[in-house]
Scaffold this motif. Structure first.
Motif, PDB file in Angstrom:
ATOM      1  N   MET A 190      21.889  -4.608  39.325  1.00 17.52           N
ATOM      2  CA  MET A 190      22.301  -3.447  40.252  1.00 17.52           C
ATOM      3  C   MET A 190      23.745  -3.979  40.797  1.00 17.52           C
ATOM      4  N   THR A 191      24.572  -2.769  41.033  1.00 22.89           N
ATOM      5  CA  THR A 191      26.025  -2.995  41.819  1.00 22.89           C
ATOM      6  C   THR A 191      25.606  -3.002  43.206  1.00 22.89           C
ATOM      7  N   PRO A 192      26.251  -3.519  44.172  1.00 19.31           N
ATOM      8  CA  PRO A 192      26.313  -3.461  45.680  1.00 19.31           C
ATOM      9  C   PRO A 192      25.871  -2.128  46.108  1.00 19.31           C
ATOM     10  N   GLU A 193      26.562  -1.228  45.469  1.00 14.88           N
ATOM     11  CA  GLU A 193      26.535   0.264  45.973  1.00 14.88           C
ATOM     12  C   GLU A 193      24.986   0.717  45.744  1.00 14.88           C
ATOM     13  N   LEU A 194      24.553   0.372  44.509  1.00 11.78           N
ATOM     14  CA  LEU A 194      23.218   0.661  44.188  1.00 11.78           C
ATOM     15  C   LEU A 194      21.984   0.179  44.973  1.00 11.78           C
ATOM     16  N   LEU A 195      22.340  -0.951  45.184  1.00 16.33           N
ATOM     17  CA  LEU A 195      21.503  -1.629  45.982  1.00 16.33           C
ATOM     18  C   LEU A 195      21.431  -1.226  47.460  1.00 16.33           C
ATOM     19  N   ASP A 196      22.508  -0.843  47.835  1.00 16.99           N
ATOM     20  CA  ASP A 196      22.427  -0.227  49.003  1.00 16.99           C
ATOM     21  C   ASP A 196      21.665   1.065  49.244  1.00 16.99           C
ATOM     22  N   THR A 197      21.983   1.776  48.175  1.00 21.60           N
ATOM     23  CA  THR A 197      21.167   3.132  48.281  1.00 21.60           C
ATOM     24  C   THR A 197      19.711   2.704  48.060  1.00 21.60           C
ATOM     25  N   GLU A 198      19.306   2.024  47.189  1.00 24.70           N
ATOM     26  CA  GLU A 198      17.996   1.654  47.096  1.00 24.70           C
ATOM     27  C   GLU A 198      17.004   1.096  48.457  1.00 24.70           C
ATOM     28  N   ILE A 199      17.842   0.056  49.096  1.00 20.72           N
ATOM     29  CA  ILE A 199      17.288  -0.194  50.392  1.00 20.72           C
ATOM     30  C   ILE A 199      17.011   0.912  51.230  1.00 20.72           C
ATOM     31  N   ALA A 200      18.150   1.412  51.443  1.00 19.06           N
ATOM     32  CA  ALA A 200      18.102   2.747  52.405  1.00 19.06           C
ATOM     33  C   ALA A 200      16.739   3.848  51.931  1.00 19.06           C
ATOM     34  N   ALA A 201      16.904   4.043  50.552  1.00 17.00           N
ATOM     35  CA  ALA A 201      15.685   4.968  50.203  1.00 17.00           C
ATOM     36  C   ALA A 201      14.256   4.317  50.303  1.00 17.00           C
ATOM     37  N   THR A 202      14.258   2.908  50.183  1.00 13.78           N
ATOM     38  CA  THR A 202      12.929   2.366  50.497  1.00 13.78           C
ATOM     39  C   THR A 202      12.609   2.349  52.018  1.00 13.78           C
ATOM     40  N   LYS A 203      13.563   2.289  52.903  1.00 21.07           N
ATOM     41  CA  LYS A 203      13.569   2.122  54.134  1.00 21.07           C
ATOM     42  C   LYS A 203      12.728   3.557  54.732  1.00 21.07           C
ATOM     43  N   ALA A 204      13.317   4.675  54.073  1.00 22.68           N
ATOM     44  CA  ALA A 204      12.876   6.002  54.154  1.00 22.68           C
ATOM     45  C   ALA A 204      11.394   6.276  54.013  1.00 22.68           C
ATOM     46  N   LEU A 205      10.794   5.430  53.266  1.00 22.58           N
ATOM     47  CA  LEU A 205       9.448   5.447  52.747  1.00 22.58           C
ATOM     48  C   LEU A 205       8.447   4.407  53.337  1.00 22.58           C
ATOM     49  N   THR A 206       8.914   3.604  54.083  1.00 16.83           N
ATOM     50  CA  THR A 206       8.194   2.700  54.730  1.00 16.83           C
ATOM     51  C   THR A 206       8.761   1.907  56.152  1.00 16.83           C
TER      52      THR A 206
END
Length: 336
Positions: free
Chosen positions: A55-71
Motif C-alpha cells: 500500500m501507499t501511505p494514502e491507501l493505508l491512511d484510508t484503510e486505518i480510518a475505515a477500520t476505526k469506523a467499524l471498531t
C-alpha cells in the motif's frame, strides 16, 4: 466469570499487552486482512492486524480510518520492512495513534523501531533465530512473533514446534512471545501457552471467515485443500535470495518459477540491482495474490495458505472461530 478461565489466565500477559480479551492475533494477509476482517476480529475479542503490504501511505491512511469506523477496539498495522516508503507509513500510523505496529519481512531498518516508539506504539517483530530475537528485543522491540514454516505466505525454514522449543524456554519468562504457523485448533494453542507463549497468531483459519472479503472461489480452494496441497515456492537462483512463499499448488506456482529466472537474468545483466530485483518479486506476489483473493483466479493467482488449510472446511463468523478455539484450548487444559 469467564467460560474459559484456564486459557484466559494463561493468555493474560498477552491480552494485557494487546489490550484485548483474548491473546489471539490475526496474521496480516495482504488483500484479506483489511477493514472488514480486522474490525471483526477486534470486535470479537481478538486482535486484528491490517496488512499494509505494498500500500501507499494514502491507501493505508484510508484503510486505518475505515477500520476505526467499524471498531473502537485495539488493532494493529503490519508494515513490510523493505517497503521503500516505510517511514512515511510509520508517520501515517502516528497520525492515527495506532497502538501496535508489526514489522515483518526482514530486520527493521535503522531508526524504524525508534520512530514507532516515539508516538507511543508497541513494536512487534519476527525473528528467525534466537540470537536475532535477543538483539531485536534489546534494541527496543516490545514483543516477538515466532512463525514456523507451516504458515502461509512468506515463511522461514524451521517448523513452529522446533522454534517454540528453542525460543520459549529462553525468552518467555521475561518477554511477550506469540507463536504462529500451522495453528488450526485450540489444543495446539493450549500446548504453546503451557510452554510459556503469551498468545498465538493465526492467519489461514481466519482467511475464509464470513467477514473476509476473499472471493468465493478463493474460499472454495481452501475448503478443497489439504496440508499436502500447501507447498513452499522453490528458490531458483541462489544469487537471488527470495523468501519462500507457501500457497496452494497451481499454475501460478509455475509462473513464479519463470518470474525468478527472468529477474535473475536481468540481475546478471546489470539491468537491476538486488533491492530492485527483490521488490519486483514482492510486486509479483502482491499482484498474484490480488488475482486470487479479489478476482477469484485460483489457477493463476497465488492462493497463499498454511498447512492448517485442511482444518478450514466452511465459512464461519469470526466470533464463532475464536469461541471454538478458546473452548478447545480450555477442554485440553482441563483434561491435563
Amino acid at each position: 466469570m469467564t467460560a474459559t478461565p484456564k486459557t484466559t489466565d494463561m493468555m493474560r500477559r498477552g491480552a494485557e499487552f494487546l489490550g484485548t480479551e483474548h491473546a489471539i492475533l490475526c496474521g496480516a494477509m495482504s488483500w484479506v486482512s483489511e477493514r472488514n476482517l480486522v474490525s471483526a476480529i477486534s470486535n470479537a475479542g481478538g486482535f486484528g492486524v491490517i496488512a499494509c503490504g505494498a500500500m501507499t501511505p494514502e491507501l493505508l491512511d484510508t484503510e486505518i480510518a475505515a477500520t476505526k469506523a467499524l471498531t473502537t477496539k485495539p488493532f494493529g498495522v503490519n508494515l513490510i520492512t523493505m517497503h521503500p516508503m516505510l517511514f512515511d507509513l510509520i508517520a501515517v500510523c502516528a497520525k492515527h495513534q495506532i497502538s501496535h505496529v508489526v514489522l515483518a519481512g526482514g530486520i527493521p531498518p535503522k531508526g524504524s523501531v525508534e520512530a514507532i516508539k516515539a508516538f507511543g506504539a508497541k513494536v512487534l517483530v519476527f525473528a528467525p533465530t534466537l540470537a536475532l530475537a535477543k538483539k531485536l528485543l534489546r534494541s527496543g522491540a516490545d514483543a516477538l512473533v515466532i512463525e514456523g514454516s507451516e504458515a502461509g505466505g512468506h515463511i522461514g525454514p524451521v517448523s513452529t514446534s522446533v522454534l517454540a522449543q528453542e525460543f520459549l524456554p529462553a525468552l518467555a519468562d521475561e518477554h511477550i512471545v506469540f507463536v504462529a504457523g500451522g495453528i488450526g485448533r485450540g489444543e495446539m494453542i493450549a500446548s504453546y501457552l503451557e510452554m510459556g507463549a503469551s498468545g498465538v497468531q493465526l492467519g489461514t483459519r481466519f482467511a475464509c471467515a464470513t467477514e473476509s472479503i476473499a472471493h468465493p472461489a478463493f474460499k472454495a480452494a481452501f475448503f478443497r485443500g489439504n496440508a499436502r496441497d500447501a507447498v513452499a515456492s522453490v528458490q531458483v537462483d541462489p544469487r537471488l535470495p527470495v523468501i519462500p512463499v507457501r500457497a496452494l499448488k497451481n499454475k501460478g506456482s509455475e509462473e513464479f518459477t519463470a518470474k525468478q529466472i527472468e529477474v535473475a537474468k536481468r540481475l546478471d545483466e546489470g539491468l537491476v540491482d538486488m533491492i530492485a530485483a527483490q521488490l519486483e518479486i514482492e510486486h509479483f506476489w502482491a499482484g498474484a495474490l490480488r488475482r486470487a483473493v479479489i478476482e477469484g483466479d485460483v489457477e493463476r493467482g497465488s492462493v497463499m495458505a498454511g498447512q492448517s488449510v485442511g482444518m478450514v472446511t466452511k465459512e464461519e463468523p469470526v466470533a464463532e472461530i475464536i469461541a471454538q478455539l478458546m473452548a478447545e484450548s480450555e477442554d485440553a487444559l482441563t483434561r491435563r
